[in-house]
Enzyme design. Structure first.
Site: not given
Ligand code: 5GP
Ligand code: ZN
Length: 114
Positions: A87, A100, A30, A4
């Site tokens: 989400n 998250h 992010d 993960c």
């Molecule tokens: P979701 O789409 O699952 O609600 O949000 C996942 C978030 O994780 C996205 O806004 C994406 O930009 C962020 N994200 C993905 N990979 C990384 C990473 O390696 N580092 C950071 N800081 N954010 C990430």
């Molecule tokens: Zn996890």
């Protein structure tokens, strides 16, 4: 260690820009911000999403919301307001299957949420 992404960030195996941390939660910027301020608040304990929350105690779940408020305060968002987004699952386009919350602010956000 599982595969993960957010578990690896919490463990420090993948670098992140930390905003806040406590016993239950970790908050970091992010990587692809969708607002002037965009911070992710994650539970330190892995569970896939809000719908599958049985792995988390009430304390661990509530701590996520408290950390969102703490992050908003630390980022100076409390005065003008901010948005918390979660989400959950495919229709919501969740990409990282570790619970998250997005804390968004620093500017006027869209009136539409979807
Ligand atoms: P979701 O789409 O699952 O609600 O949000 C996942 C978030 O994780 C996205 O806004 C994406 O930009 C962020 N994200 C993905 N990979 C990384 C990473 O390696 N580092 C950071 N800081 N954010 C990430
Ligand atoms: Zn996890």
């Amino acid at each position: 260690m599982n595969d993960c992404l957010f578990c690896k960030i919490i463990a420090g195996e993948i670098p992140s820009k930390k905003v806040y941390e406590d016993e239950w939660t970790y908050a970091f910027h992010d990587i692809a911000p969708q607002a002037q301020t965009h911070v992710l608040v994650v539970s330190k304990k892995h569970t896939p999403d809000v719908a599958h929350n049985a792995d988390l105690t009430d304390q661990e779940l509530a701590a996520c919301l408290r950390t969102c408020a703490k992050v908003a305060d630390l980022q100076g968002l409390t005065g003008n307001g901010f948005r918390i987004v979660n989400n959950c699952g495919e229709n919501a386009c969740q990409t990282v299957k570790h619970i998250h919350f997005h804390v968004l602010g620093g500017e006027k956000l869209s009136e539409k949420m979807a």
